[in-house]
Design a protein around this motif. Sequence first.
Motif, PDB file in Angstrom:
ATOM      1  N   SER A 125       7.520 -14.125  10.078  1.00 49.14           N
ATOM      2  CA  SER A 125       7.311 -13.366   8.855  1.00 49.14           C
ATOM      3  C   SER A 125       5.818 -13.176   8.633  1.00 49.14           C
ATOM      4  O   SER A 125       5.024 -14.098   8.865  1.00 49.14           O
ATOM      5  N   ARG A 126       5.420 -12.002   8.153  1.00 48.57           N
ATOM      6  CA  ARG A 126       4.017 -11.745   7.846  1.00 48.57           C
ATOM      7  C   ARG A 126       3.646 -12.266   6.461  1.00 48.57           C
ATOM      8  O   ARG A 126       2.465 -12.369   6.136  1.00 48.57           O
ATOM      9  N   GLU A 127       4.646 -12.572   5.629  1.00 51.72           N
ATOM     10  CA  GLU A 127       4.390 -12.931   4.234  1.00 51.72           C
ATOM     11  C   GLU A 127       4.174 -14.432   4.099  1.00 51.72           C
ATOM     12  O   GLU A 127       5.131 -15.207   4.066  1.00 51.72           O
ATOM     13  N   ILE A 128       2.921 -14.854   4.053  1.00 53.99           N
ATOM     14  CA  ILE A 128       2.601 -16.267   3.902  1.00 53.99           C
ATOM     15  C   ILE A 128       1.571 -16.434   2.784  1.00 53.99           C
ATOM     16  O   ILE A 128       0.932 -15.473   2.365  1.00 53.99           O
ATOM     17  N   GLY A 129       1.441 -17.672   2.306  1.00 56.40           N
ATOM     18  CA  GLY A 129       0.522 -17.964   1.217  1.00 56.40           C
ATOM     19  C   GLY A 129      -0.875 -18.303   1.703  1.00 56.40           C
ATOM     20  O   GLY A 129      -1.170 -18.286   2.908  1.00 56.40           O
ATOM     21  N   LYS A 130      -1.720 -18.658   0.761  1.00 54.24           N
ATOM     22  CA  LYS A 130      -3.100 -19.010   1.078  1.00 54.24           C
ATOM     23  C   LYS A 130      -3.164 -20.322   1.849  1.00 54.24           C
ATOM     24  O   LYS A 130      -4.025 -20.512   2.709  1.00 54.24           O
ATOM     25  N   VAL A 131      -2.260 -21.245   1.536  1.00 56.04           N
ATOM     26  CA  VAL A 131      -2.163 -22.520   2.247  1.00 56.04           C
ATOM     27  C   VAL A 131      -0.763 -22.647   2.814  1.00 56.04           C
ATOM     28  O   VAL A 131       0.222 -22.426   2.104  1.00 56.04           O
ATOM     29  N   VAL A 132      -0.666 -22.977   4.099  1.00 53.28           N
ATOM     30  CA  VAL A 132       0.636 -23.126   4.752  1.00 53.28           C
ATOM     31  C   VAL A 132       0.672 -24.469   5.477  1.00 53.28           C
ATOM     32  O   VAL A 132      -0.205 -24.761   6.292  1.00 53.28           O
ATOM     33  N   THR A 133       1.686 -25.279   5.166  1.00 50.73           N
ATOM     34  CA  THR A 133       1.923 -26.535   5.875  1.00 50.73           C
ATOM     35  C   THR A 133       3.209 -26.363   6.679  1.00 50.73           C
ATOM     36  O   THR A 133       4.263 -26.104   6.102  1.00 50.73           O
ATOM     37  N   PHE A 134       3.125 -26.500   8.001  1.00 49.34           N
ATOM     38  CA  PHE A 134       4.277 -26.144   8.826  1.00 49.34           C
ATOM     39  C   PHE A 134       4.465 -27.124   9.984  1.00 49.34           C
ATOM     40  O   PHE A 134       3.558 -27.880  10.332  1.00 49.34           O
ATOM     41  N   ARG A 135       5.681 -27.103  10.540  1.00 43.70           N
ATOM     42  CA  ARG A 135       5.984 -27.851  11.749  1.00 43.70           C
ATOM     43  C   ARG A 135       7.023 -27.091  12.542  1.00 43.70           C
ATOM     44  O   ARG A 135       7.779 -26.268  12.005  1.00 43.70           O
ATOM     45  N   VAL A 136       7.097 -27.369  13.830  1.00 42.64           N
ATOM     46  CA  VAL A 136       8.075 -26.726  14.700  1.00 42.64           C
ATOM     47  C   VAL A 136       9.264 -27.667  14.875  1.00 42.64           C
ATOM     48  O   VAL A 136       9.111 -28.896  14.832  1.00 42.64           O
ATOM     49  N   ALA A 137      10.462 -27.094  15.059  1.00 46.67           N
ATOM     50  CA  ALA A 137      11.675 -27.913  15.162  1.00 46.67           C
ATOM     51  C   ALA A 137      12.666 -27.266  16.118  1.00 46.67           C
ATOM     52  O   ALA A 137      12.571 -26.077  16.437  1.00 46.67           O
ATOM     53  N   LEU A 138      13.613 -28.066  16.567  1.00 46.90           N
ATOM     54  CA  LEU A 138      14.725 -27.594  17.382  1.00 46.90           C
ATOM     55  C   LEU A 138      16.035 -27.934  16.679  1.00 46.90           C
ATOM     56  O   LEU A 138      16.204 -29.053  16.182  1.00 46.90           O
ATOM     57  N   TYR A 139      16.927 -26.956  16.632  1.00 44.74           N
ATOM     58  CA  TYR A 139      18.220 -27.122  15.976  1.00 44.74           C
ATOM     59  C   TYR A 139      19.362 -26.854  16.958  1.00 44.74           C
ATOM     60  O   TYR A 139      19.235 -26.037  17.877  1.00 44.74           O
ATOM     61  N   ARG A 140      20.459 -27.560  16.723  1.00 40.77           N
ATOM     62  CA  ARG A 140      21.734 -27.228  17.358  1.00 40.77           C
ATOM     63  C   ARG A 140      22.670 -26.835  16.224  1.00 40.77           C
ATOM     64  O   ARG A 140      23.185 -27.670  15.512  1.00 40.77           O
ATOM     65  N   GLY A 141      22.872 -25.531  16.049  1.00 41.61           N
ATOM     66  CA  GLY A 141      23.600 -25.057  14.880  1.00 41.61           C
ATOM     67  C   GLY A 141      22.794 -25.338  13.631  1.00 41.61           C
ATOM     68  O   GLY A 141      21.639 -24.932  13.515  1.00 41.61           O
ATOM     69  N   ASP A 142      23.383 -26.074  12.678  1.00 43.06           N
ATOM     70  CA  ASP A 142      22.672 -26.454  11.454  1.00 43.06           C
ATOM     71  C   ASP A 142      22.064 -27.852  11.539  1.00 43.06           C
ATOM     72  O   ASP A 142      21.464 -28.328  10.571  1.00 43.06           O
ATOM     73  N   ARG A 143      22.199 -28.508  12.665  1.00 41.29           N
ATOM     74  CA  ARG A 143      21.747 -29.894  12.791  1.00 41.29           C
ATOM     75  C   ARG A 143      20.365 -29.961  13.421  1.00 41.29           C
ATOM     76  O   ARG A 143      20.121 -29.410  14.492  1.00 41.29           O
TER      77      ARG A 143
END
Length: 267
Positions: A125-143
């Motif tokens: 998404s191009r729509e982000i705030g002035k400060v962004v705290t993020f991490r990457v994750a892996l999912y299997r379905g919703d888990r």
Amino acid sequence: MTLGRIFIAVAAVAALALGTDVAANAATNTATNTAATTAAEPRQPVAETRVTPGAYESAPDEPACVRIRGAEACVGPDGSDRPGITVEDTAGDRLHAAVEYYQHGYLGTEYVIHNLAGKGQVRGSREIGKVVTFRVALYRGDRLVKHGRWKTVQNIAKYPTKRDTRITPAAARARAKVCTTTRGAAMTCFAERGSAYVLACDVRADKYQARAEYFVGGDPTTRFEIRQLAGTDTCGKAEHGELAISMYRAALFDGRHRVADQLYRYN
């Protein structure tokens, strides 16, 4: 007496010569031992000039990224190759990559973008705030299967979205185009007046968290989520520019466990 003196003189000369040879041999042995010791000593390590990956923040014109095996998430400025917030699936397996993030330092609303497109594909998404705290994750379905460390970046977006945390469910109903609820606890609203946005509201004082799950722009390979964690009568908001909301539903969770949800509705 003469013979005795001669014998003593000869003995003294012999002793002197013997002492000289011993001293010379000792000096030779000392030099040899010193050379051997010097050769046996390990060399002192030379100072490294290579920079350890991750030791420095990314340059302002480059994306800031976090990675785990199978996924990579980045936050980058408009002029970079990964503008906004994006997530890439880097492994061809049964898991899908996602990026989880907070905006403006506010922990009451968590956002998630699920990349369902497969290996080598980038979504975001191009729509982000002035400060962004993020991490990457892996999912299997919703888990949630695996995730990386949190990273915070700021002042990357040229036109950051504004922080809007004072929306109540009543205000959301009044200003939105349409809303849907599940068991009177979670509510999802959206509007498309010039700039599309989605609201996820918690309308009941209980231990469950409200969640909005939706797709935008008719793209079935990217699922967005707003997880409202601040409690009753609070709403979280996400903006999507000119992209229309194509499918949406309200859901209710107890931590990671789904308690209730609605069927998806089409816009």
